[in-house]
Design an enzyme around this catalytic site. Sequence first.
Site, PDB file in Angstrom:
ATOM      1  N   CYS A   1       0.763  -1.210  -0.030  1.00 32.72           N
ATOM      2  CA  CYS A   1      -0.078  -0.106  -0.011  1.00 32.72           C
ATOM      3  C   CYS A   1       0.899   1.173  -0.110  1.00 32.72           C
ATOM      4  O   CYS A   1       2.081   1.156   0.156  1.00 32.72           O
ATOM      5  CB  CYS A   1      -0.928   0.074   1.315  1.00 32.72           C
ATOM      6  SG  CYS A   1      -0.036   0.123   2.756  1.00 32.72           S
TER       7      CYS A   1
ATOM      8  N   HIS B   1       5.431  -5.029   8.774  1.00 37.48           N
ATOM      9  CA  HIS B   1       5.547  -6.298   9.368  1.00 37.48           C
ATOM     10  C   HIS B   1       5.610  -7.230   8.127  1.00 37.48           C
ATOM     11  O   HIS B   1       4.692  -7.921   7.630  1.00 37.48           O
ATOM     12  CB  HIS B   1       4.156  -6.538   9.937  1.00 37.48           C
ATOM     13  CG  HIS B   1       4.095  -5.826  11.381  1.00 37.48           C
ATOM     14  ND1 HIS B   1       2.767  -5.500  11.986  1.00 37.48           N
ATOM     15  CD2 HIS B   1       5.163  -5.318  12.230  1.00 37.48           C
ATOM     16  CE1 HIS B   1       3.194  -4.852  13.045  1.00 37.48           C
ATOM     17  NE2 HIS B   1       4.661  -4.808  13.404  1.00 37.48           N
TER      18      HIS B   1
ATOM     19  N   CYS C   1       2.564   6.039   8.822  1.00 39.44           N
ATOM     20  CA  CYS C   1       1.733   6.137   7.765  1.00 39.44           C
ATOM     21  C   CYS C   1       0.735   7.466   8.108  1.00 39.44           C
ATOM     22  O   CYS C   1       0.098   7.363   9.278  1.00 39.44           O
ATOM     23  CB  CYS C   1       0.923   4.895   7.481  1.00 39.44           C
ATOM     24  SG  CYS C   1      -0.382   5.178   6.364  1.00 39.44           S
TER      25      CYS C   1
ATOM     26  N   HIS D   1      -0.299  -4.972  19.473  1.00 37.58           N
ATOM     27  CA  HIS D   1      -0.091  -4.427  18.256  1.00 37.58           C
ATOM     28  C   HIS D   1       0.446  -3.105  18.145  1.00 37.58           C
ATOM     29  O   HIS D   1      -0.091  -2.236  19.055  1.00 37.58           O
ATOM     30  CB  HIS D   1      -1.418  -4.384  17.256  1.00 37.58           C
ATOM     31  CG  HIS D   1      -0.775  -4.245  15.857  1.00 37.58           C
ATOM     32  ND1 HIS D   1      -0.608  -3.149  15.109  1.00 37.58           N
ATOM     33  CD2 HIS D   1      -0.572  -5.146  14.883  1.00 37.58           C
ATOM     34  CE1 HIS D   1      -0.292  -3.230  14.034  1.00 37.58           C
ATOM     35  NE2 HIS D   1      -0.120  -4.395  13.503  1.00 37.58           N
TER      36      HIS D   1
ATOM     37  N   GLU E   1       0.547  -0.724  16.432  1.00 36.94           N
ATOM     38  CA  GLU E   1      -0.523   0.701  16.069  1.00 36.94           C
ATOM     39  C   GLU E   1      -1.434   0.694  17.243  1.00 36.94           C
ATOM     40  O   GLU E   1      -1.450   2.012  17.571  1.00 36.94           O
ATOM     41  CB  GLU E   1      -1.341   0.187  14.923  1.00 36.94           C
ATOM     42  CG  GLU E   1      -2.048   1.431  14.498  1.00 36.94           C
ATOM     43  CD  GLU E   1      -2.894   1.227  13.242  1.00 36.94           C
ATOM     44  OE1 GLU E   1      -2.521   0.180  12.287  1.00 36.94           O
ATOM     45  OE2 GLU E   1      -3.966   1.966  13.222  1.00 36.94           O
TER      46      GLU E   1
ATOM     47  N   THR F   1      -6.405   0.581  12.071  1.00 41.39           N
ATOM     48  CA  THR F   1      -6.650   0.780  10.329  1.00 41.39           C
ATOM     49  C   THR F   1      -6.532  -0.587   9.754  1.00 41.39           C
ATOM     50  O   THR F   1      -6.968  -0.366   8.606  1.00 41.39           O
ATOM     51  CB  THR F   1      -5.243   1.610   9.846  1.00 41.39           C
ATOM     52  OG1 THR F   1      -4.131   1.001  10.198  1.00 41.39           O
ATOM     53  CG2 THR F   1      -5.258   3.160  10.281  1.00 41.39           C
TER      54      THR F   1
ATOM     55  N   CYS G   1      -8.403   1.811   6.721  1.00 42.43           N
ATOM     56  CA  CYS G   1      -7.817   2.405   5.601  1.00 42.43           C
ATOM     57  C   CYS G   1      -8.071   1.671   4.281  1.00 42.43           C
ATOM     58  O   CYS G   1      -8.664   0.543   4.351  1.00 42.43           O
ATOM     59  CB  CYS G   1      -6.291   2.532   5.591  1.00 42.43           C
ATOM     60  SG  CYS G   1      -5.468   1.257   5.004  1.00 42.43           S
TER      61      CYS G   1
ATOM     62  N   SER H   1       1.682  -5.331   3.441  1.00 46.45           N
ATOM     63  CA  SER H   1       3.471  -5.198   3.749  1.00 46.45           C
ATOM     64  C   SER H   1       4.351  -6.244   2.964  1.00 46.45           C
ATOM     65  O   SER H   1       5.263  -6.406   3.222  1.00 46.45           O
ATOM     66  CB  SER H   1       3.465  -5.337   5.358  1.00 46.45           C
ATOM     67  OG  SER H   1       2.837  -6.464   5.625  1.00 46.45           O
TER      68      SER H   1
HETATM   69 FE1  SF4 Z   1      -0.861   0.767   4.679  1.00 53.12          FE
HETATM   70 FE2  SF4 Z   1      -3.122   1.421   5.408  1.00 53.12          FE
HETATM   71 FE3  SF4 Z   1      -1.371   0.821   7.041  1.00 53.12          FE
HETATM   72 FE4  SF4 Z   1      -1.241   3.149   5.947  1.00 53.12          FE
HETATM   73  S1  SF4 Z   1      -2.670   2.466   7.413  1.00 53.12           S
HETATM   74  S2  SF4 Z   1       0.470   1.534   6.204  1.00 53.12           S
HETATM   75  S3  SF4 Z   1      -2.077   2.662   3.973  1.00 53.12           S
HETATM   76  S4  SF4 Z   1      -2.374  -0.642   5.697  1.00 53.12           S
END
Ligand code: SF4
Length: 535
Positions: A239, A268, A323, A351, A353, A391, A421, A493
């Site tokens: 992506c 990852h 991101c 995770h 994130e 996301t 996302c 990824s």
């Molecule tokens: Fe890719 Fe979406 Fe993760 Fe951004 S949020 S790195 S666009 S998968």
Amino acid sequence: MNRETSRNRPITSNSMQLPDGEIVLRGTDPTVSRALWCTPMRLEARAVRSALPAGLAEQVQLTGAGRAHSEHAARTAAWQDADGIGVVGIAGALDAKLQAGDVVVADRVWGPSGPSQARQLPAAALVAAQLRATGLRVFVGPVVSQDHLVSRAGDRQRQARAGALAVDMESFWLLPADRPGLVVRVIADTAGQRRLPPRTLGRVRTAVRALPALAPVLAQWGAALGSREVLLPGPRSFCAGVERAIEIVELALHQRGAPVYVRKQIVHNRHVVAELEQRGAVFVDELDQIPAGATTVFSAHGVSPAVWTAARSRQLDVIDATCPLVTKVHTEVRRFSDRGDTVIFIGHAGHEESEGTMGERPGQTVLVQDVFDARTVQVADPDRVTYLVQTTLSAYDVDDIVSVLRSRFPRLRAPATDDICYATTNRQDALAAVADESDLILVVGSENSSNSLRLVETAQRLGTAAHLIDDAGDIDLGWLAGARTIGITAGASAPTTLVDEVVDSLHGLGPVSVQHRQLVTENIRFTVPKEVRTL
Ligand code: SF4
């Protein structure tokens, strides 16, 4: 799959037994294949037959040693009628790292003239991985076939320098040009040993004793032969956020030189990480592993303000590869919590994130992972609750969680635009569009990749068997028996080259027709941060 099958039917030359014990009538189904295993010596034939499942032993043919016998065998009806030819036996090592008893799976077989006379065997990686899983020491590489006994050390060294792992006297003439082939050889003589009788005889017997261990995988290879259709849903693979993160590390390496430190995996995927490591990136779990003042990249998954504070205290030269779509969720956490809401973050514990996003306001965020959590979560004020989402989740899971939350908190607020996302949604939708037609779905991605795991779940929820694989070597040959239509995708990824390698390896099991099914075309691109931007 529509086949006439039975576990009790007697096995004949027109039937075969799959690894799970199922017996399939070849005559009633053109999709069932018949392998022929060619063994040059009687000792080898006996050893392989002894370990094959009942019914398959008759598919082992004694073909005789040397070029003339091999060429004769390749004119027999059994050879011409087979759907795939496997050559199994012993060989002499050319590469000094090979020991007696090691197994060589050829990815190319050269004729006497060397690499200019090559036959490619694309399924080698699949077979090798399966053999390794049984505990054998397995090497993949070229095998050279000679039409005379290569006993002179000088000859062997010349072939080893060209890259050949082992030498035999039959494979090149036994392999078909128009059907799948396989060459598996157990090493009898190591590179430094003389290849003249009588010493050779004892080493041959020792190597032959290792052949029965190959039989279960040979049977799986035979059962996996056949023509296939491969469906490639699009979009798949990288992506915009992943491309940007990798580009940032590459630019940092180029502009500042190695080492460039990266906190956590930049994305990852173990192949991406390994490749960047080779170029000088150093991946660490925590900032205290980085020398003060060093160039440091934060991964695409984002970090909490506490990590920024720690980086400043160590005077690290930080380049942020978070991101922009993850950054957007960080901003929402700050906005909603600063106006007094409890933020329910729908995501996965542990995770990066989730940790980074919730770290924006640790006292005012609470994690909800599933419907059970949604039913039990406690908040300070039920009238002031907002939910935000990791996301890379699937809309399917999130919808169920949100409806439970809404039933408990009627004034629940949502983000203005969807947090899941575009790349996650597009890859899931594209996969869903081919799942129904597929006997099997393969998702290329690493096991810590959230969006890759969600792709596997998407296919499974639609009733199609699906597996996560890091690369072609993770494919279990048993999955392929009877799978005539295979959908192959990749998480955001995972590099697209890995998908190409998987498709190539399937070419080694029979004819493959590839269909691209592009659901949407993505043209999103994120600019890199000013620290690495060039004019
Ligand atoms: Fe890719 Fe979406 Fe993760 Fe951004 S949020 S790195 S666009 S998968």
